[in-house]
Design an enzyme around this catalytic site. Structure first.
Site, PDB file in Angstrom:
ATOM      1  N   ASP A 226       0.848  -1.189   0.000  1.00  0.00           N
ATOM      2  CA  ASP A 226       0.000   0.000   0.000  1.00  0.00           C
ATOM      3  C   ASP A 226       0.889   1.247   0.000  1.00  0.00           C
ATOM      4  OD1 ASP A 226      -2.988   0.911   0.551  1.00  0.00           O
ATOM      5  OD2 ASP A 226      -1.672   2.200   1.729  1.00  0.00           O
ATOM      6  N   ASN A 234      -2.896  12.782  -4.592  1.00  0.00           N
ATOM      7  CA  ASN A 234      -4.059  13.189  -5.377  1.00  0.00           C
ATOM      8  C   ASN A 234      -4.544  14.584  -5.010  1.00  0.00           C
ATOM      9  OD1 ASN A 234      -4.379  10.881  -7.020  1.00  0.00           O
ATOM     10  ND2 ASN A 234      -5.435   9.786  -5.368  1.00  0.00           N
ATOM     11  N   HIS A 239      -5.415  13.990  -9.693  1.00  0.00           N
ATOM     12  CA  HIS A 239      -5.574  12.562  -9.993  1.00  0.00           C
ATOM     13  C   HIS A 239      -4.701  12.088 -11.165  1.00  0.00           C
ATOM     14  CE1 HIS A 239      -8.717  11.544  -7.103  1.00  0.00           C
ATOM     15  NE2 HIS A 239      -9.219  12.754  -7.335  1.00  0.00           N
ATOM     16  N   ASP A 243      -2.344   8.800 -10.983  1.00  0.00           N
ATOM     17  CA  ASP A 243      -2.294   7.717 -11.962  1.00  0.00           C
ATOM     18  C   ASP A 243      -0.867   7.476 -12.448  1.00  0.00           C
ATOM     19  OD1 ASP A 243      -5.002   7.418 -11.746  1.00  0.00           O
ATOM     20  OD2 ASP A 243      -5.488   8.499 -13.589  1.00  0.00           O
ATOM     21  N   GLU A 269      -4.740   2.275  -4.408  1.00  0.00           N
ATOM     22  CA  GLU A 269      -3.278   2.285  -4.288  1.00  0.00           C
ATOM     23  C   GLU A 269      -2.756   0.996  -3.668  1.00  0.00           C
ATOM     24  OE1 GLU A 269      -4.785   4.388  -0.498  1.00  0.00           O
ATOM     25  OE2 GLU A 269      -5.425   4.010  -2.561  1.00  0.00           O
TER      26      GLU A 269
END
Length: 352
Positions: A226, A234, A239, A243, A269
C-alpha cells in the site's frame, strides 16, 4: 465438398494455432511443426476429393493447403506441408509420369514463392492476394503443359474454381484472425488492470484459487503493498499525477520481483504479489528490495515535477498460515506496518 473440407480444416487449424500459442509460447518450432503436419493432412485429404474438368481431367485444390500452412505457421510449416503432399502424390501415383512430376514441381515452387511473399512487410490482404495470384499462375502453367493449347476452356474453368476457393479461404482466415485478435484483446482486458498493466483483482482471486487446489506443501508467499499517504498525492498534485505514480510503481514492482512472480493491483493504491515456491527468508528479502527501490525512486509527474513516495508491506506465507486465513492475516500485517510508522514491512502471524 472441397470447400467444406477447406473450411473445416481452416477453422480447426485456427483453433490449433490458438492452443499452441497458449501452451508453447516460447517454442516456435513446435508450433510450426504441428501446423505443418495439420495442413499436410489437409493437402492429402484434398487429393482424395478430385473433381472433373472436362473429359479425363481430374483436379484438386491441394495448393491452397500450402498457402494456409505458411500463413499460420510460416515457411517451416509450409515446407512440412509440401513434403507431406509430395509423399502423398508419390504414393497415389507409383508410376511417375508428367503429371506427377509437374505436381511435385508445382508444390515446391509454390512453397518457395509463398514463403517469400509472407515474409515481406506487407498487409495480410496483400500477402494473400499475391500468394493467390502466384498459386493460380503456377497451377495454370502446369495444367497448360499437360492439356496443351486446345483445352483452353478447361484451363479457364480451373482458374475460376481455384480463384474462388482461394478468395473463400482468404475471407474465412481473415475473419478467424480478427475474431482471435478480438478474443485475445478481451481476454487481456479481463485479466489485466488498464492503468498499471498488472493483473486485476479478478485475476488475483483466480490465482489464489489455483494455488489452493495445488496438492503440495511447497511454500508460497504473499505480499500486500500500500502506498503511504497516497491521498495527499491526489489532493496536492491531482488525480492524473496519482495515476502516473501508480503506473510507475507497477513498473518498480515488476522490476523488483522475480520473473515467475505474479503481480496484481487489488484496487486504488493497493497491490499484491504472489511469490510462488518462495520461503519466508526470500520473501522478506524481496519485500525489502521492493521497499528500498520505491523509496529511492524519483516519481515523475505529468507536469515534470519529481516526488518521492514510500510503501508499507504485509508479508504472509503458506503453510505457516492456512489458506483460509492467509489473505486476512497478510492484510492485518499490512495494517500493522502502517500503525508502526509506515515505510516498512511486517510479517503476518498465525492465530494458532
Amino acid at each position: 465438398m472441397n470447400f467444406c473440407i477447406l473450411a473445416t480444416f481452416s477453422f480447426f487449424g485456427s483453433m490449433l494455432l490458438n492452443y499452441l500459442n497458449a501452451h508453447f509460447k516460447t517454442s516456435t518450432y513446435i508450433k510450426r511443426q504441428w501446423i505443418g503436419l495439420f495442413f499436410g493432412c489437409l493437402g492429402a485429404t484434398l487429393m482424395q476429393f478430385t473433381f472433373p474438368v472436362g473429359d479425363n481431367v481430374l483436379l484438386d485444390l491441394r495448393q491452397i493447403s500450402i498457402v494456409l500452412s505458411i500463413s499460420m505457421g510460416g515457411s517451416v510449416a509450409g515446407i512440412i506441408t509440401t513434403i507431406m503432399i509430395m509423399i502423398t502424390r508419390i504414393i497415389l501415383s507409383p508410376t511417375i509420369g508428367l503429371s506427377a512430376i509437374l505436381g511435385l514441381i508445382n508444390a515446391a515452387t509454390l512453397c518457395i514463392v509463398a514463403s517469400w511473399i509472407f515474409s515481406r512487410s506487407i498487409t495480410f490482404y496483400k500477402k494473400w492476394l499475391y500468394s493467390g495470384i502466384a498459386l493460380t499462375i503456377i497451377a495454370t502453367a502446369s495444367l497448360c503443359i499437360v492439356l496443351g493449347r486446345n483445352e483452353i476452356d478447361k484451363v479457364l474453368v480451373f482458374i475460376v474454381v481455384e480463384s474462388a476457393a482461394t478468395l473463400f479461404i482468404f475471407m474465412l482466415t481473415r475473419s478467424l484472425r480478427k475474431n482471435n485478435e478480438l478474443f485475445e484483446k478481451v481476454s487481456k482486458e479481463a485479466q489485466f488492470d488498464f492503468l498499471t498493466g498488472l493483473h486485476n483483482p479478478r485475476a488475483f482471486e483466480k490465482k489464489f484459487e489455483q494455488l489452493q487446489h495445488q496438492e503440495t506443501d511447497m511454500a508460497h508467499s504473499l505480499l500486500f503493498i500500500d502506498i503511504d499517504h497516497f491521498k495527499k498525492v491526489n489532493d496536492v498534485y491531482g488525480h492524473p499525477a496519482g495515476d502516473a505514480v501508480l503506473f510507475q510503481l507497477a513498473n518498480v514492482i515488476q522490476q523488483s520481483i522475480r520473473s515467475t512472480d505474479y503481480g496484481a493491483r487489488k484496487g486504488g493504491e493497493e497491490f499484491a504479489v504472489w511469490l510462488e515456491y518462495c520461503q519466508l527468508t526470500e520473501a522478506k528479502m524481496i519485500a525489502e528490495t521492493l521497499r528500498t527501490n520505491v523509496e529511492k525512486k524519483k516519481f515523475i509527474l505529468p507536469d515534470g515535477k519529481m516526488i518521492h513516495i514510500t510503501i508499507s508491506i504485509g508479508i504472509g506465507m503458506y503453510p505457516a498460515l492456512m489458506w483460509d486465513e492467509l489473505l486476512e492475516k497478510t492484510d492485518q500485517a499490512l495494517y500493522q506496518a502502517k500503525q508502526q510508522g509506515r515505510n516498512r514491512s511486517c510479517l503476518a502471524q498465525s492465530s494458532l
